[in-house]
Design an enzyme around this catalytic site. Structure first.
Site, PDB file in Angstrom:
ATOM      1  N   GLU A 287       0.825  -1.208   0.000  1.00 10.16           N
ATOM      2  CA  GLU A 287       0.000   0.000   0.000  1.00 10.16           C
ATOM      3  C   GLU A 287       0.860   1.260   0.000  1.00 10.16           C
ATOM      4  OE1 GLU A 287      -4.420  -0.459   1.878  1.00 10.16           O
ATOM      5  OE2 GLU A 287      -2.939   0.422   3.199  1.00 10.16           O
ATOM      6  N   HIS A 308       7.783 -26.826  -1.211  1.00 10.20           N
ATOM      7  CA  HIS A 308       7.168 -27.949  -1.922  1.00 10.20           C
ATOM      8  C   HIS A 308       6.060 -27.468  -2.850  1.00 10.20           C
ATOM      9  CE1 HIS A 308       9.298 -30.998   0.544  1.00 10.20           C
ATOM     10  NE2 HIS A 308       9.415 -29.928   1.326  1.00 10.20           N
ATOM     11  N   LYS A 422     -14.409   0.233  -3.906  1.00  9.60           N
ATOM     12  CA  LYS A 422     -15.475   0.662  -2.993  1.00  9.60           C
ATOM     13  C   LYS A 422     -16.564   1.405  -3.764  1.00  9.60           C
ATOM     14  CE  LYS A 422     -12.420   1.276   0.967  1.00  9.60           C
ATOM     15  NZ  LYS A 422     -11.782   2.251   1.826  1.00  9.60           N
TER      16      LYS A 422
END
Ligand code: PA5
Length: 435
Positions: A287, A308, A422
């Site tokens: 951010e 793995h 948003k």
């Protein structure tokens, strides 16, 4: 003390190239301290550890005590910076199987409001039935949808279960001094509150009550955590020369690597307790730096588990990665590999060795393989998983993040990019004012 070693980046980031960035790194550190850089309204975290008073710590501890006494579960509601720091510290410093530990010295800490999953909230309510529950609701803006929705559900549950008067005692709100729906609600309902300072952004807020109250509820000594951060604040100040200033060094090295096409930084650990520490770190760096078409992409792996799976890509995939490995010098416990007469599994060559020694050899072997495979390796070591050392590590990464962002030429303290989803969501949900 935390140590930083970047010898294994030398093939890509030569000493003279790192040194060439010395003054830029130190100037960036200076900008954080003199408040003359971009985003200077959000520099409250820079001196936060040393400015926390014993009275503030005592208030948080006393509130945790009151909130947790006789309580089975504390639900902490928040998202992003209002969630990840507490989760990271609690996981790093708790028993790996804390949920199953009995007798308990402190309540179980569960988190909500970090997603909008119906199943998650339904199942949370299900497990809370019959338990004594408290809640810490955290939102700086006080209007974020995810925690607001989860809090509506939890508030309803707590009020129905314990009654409105008792609910008041079981809920603490952490939010802005005066703005936002959560502040209004807390005032009207009479909840105890803590303030998130205006000048501390969400992802830098773990050492405010946002992180400290949930962490205290988990039985962790917040004074030790803060004391580690205070020492890191001193050790990374701009008056500490580059040669000794590991925050400036880390910022400089990662910027040199970025300029060489190493666009992805993989934060690795060899201890699963650090999984959420990496999640916190990803938010901090992602951010802060990912803007204006720039920024190192922060990724993370848990080793040896992910050797793995992701190990293949790191060893052999596109050469755009570098690795930063956090290692813990001493584990909390001692466990030796037992010997077996028949040696059917062929493991007697390890008999008598500490499990940690096997882990350390896995770490060294991995470092050698990945560097051979073209992945520069930065190593960060902390002596042990204690509150003090985690406090050091938190502030070290915060300081390095601020320096690195300035070196990259971005404002590390805004996050305009998180608004886009948003707006779409509110329009789709027909929120008043968005249709
Ligand atoms: O770092 C940030 O600013 C964000 O991640 C916020 O912490 C997150 O969006 C939650 O915001 P708020 O605390 O306002 O609910």
């Amino acid at each position: 003390m935390i140590t930083l070693n970047y010898e294994q980046t030398a093939r890509w980031a030569a000493t003279n190239e790192v040194n060439a960035l010395q003054s830029k790194a130190m100037q960036s550190a200076e900008l954080l301290h003199n408040g003359k850089g971009e985003g200077s309204d959000f520099l409250g975290w820079v001196h936060l550890p040393s400015s926390l008073t014993p009275a503030q710590i005592a208030d948080i501890k006393a509130t945790a005590q009151a909130l947790c006494s006789g309580v089975d579960v504390v639900v902490v509601i928040g998202i992003g910076g209002s969630y990840l720091g507490a989760k990271a510290v609690i996981d790093a410093l708790s028993h790996s199987f804390d949920l199953l530990q009995k007798p308990r010295q402190h309540p179980q800490i569960l988190f909500a409001g970090q997603n909008i999953s119906e199943d998650y909230l339904y199942e949370l309510k299900e497990v809370l039935k019959g338990k004594s529950v408290s809640c810490i609701v955290i939102s700086k803006s006080g209007t974020t949808t995810e925690p607001a929705l989860a809090f509506r559900v939890l508030k309803n549950f707590i009020e129905k279960t314990f009654g409105k008067k008792e609910a008041q005692r079981r809920i603490v709100a952490i939010t802005d001094q005066s703005r936002g729906a959560l502040r209004t609600m807390a005032t009207q309902e009479g909840y105890k509150t803590f303030v998130i300072p205006d000048d501390v952004g969400g992802r830098f807020s773990v050492l405010t009550p946002v992180g400290l109250l949930p962490i205290a509820c988990a039985g962790i000594d917040i004074a030790d955590l803060v004391s580690g951060a205070v020492d890191s604040e001193t050790n990374t100040a701009p008056n500490v020369d580059f040669e000794k200033n590991i925050a400036a060094q880390y910022a400089a090295v990662r910027n040199v690597l970025y300029s060489k096409g190493k666009k992805v930084e993989v934060l690795a650990n060899f201890n699963p307790k650090l999984h959420y520490f990496a999640e916190w770190w990803k938010q901090l760096y992602g951010e802060s730096e990912g803007k204006n078409g720039k920024g190192i992409f922060p990724a993370s792996v848990d080793f040896t588990t992910d050797l793995h799976s992701m190990g293949q890509y790191i060893q052999d995939g596109e050469r755009s990665l570098f690795e930063t490995v956090i290692s813990v010098a001493s584990p909390q416990h001692t466990l030796e590999v037992p010997s077996e007469e028949a040696d059917l599994d062929g493991l007697n060559y390890l008999a008598g060795k500490r499990v940690d020694e096997v882990n350390k050899m896995a770490a060294l072997g991995t470092q050698m393989a990945h560097v051979d495979g073209g992945v520069p390796n930065i190593s960060i070591q902390i002596p042990a998983l204690t509150a003090y050392h985690i406090g050091q590590l938190i502030y070290f990464f915060e300081k390095a993040c601020g320096i690195s962002g300035y070196m990259l030429g971005v404002n590390p303290f805004d996050q305009p990019g998180v608004e886009a989803y948003k707006k779409n969501m509110f329009t789709l949900l027909q929120k008043p004012g968005y249709v």
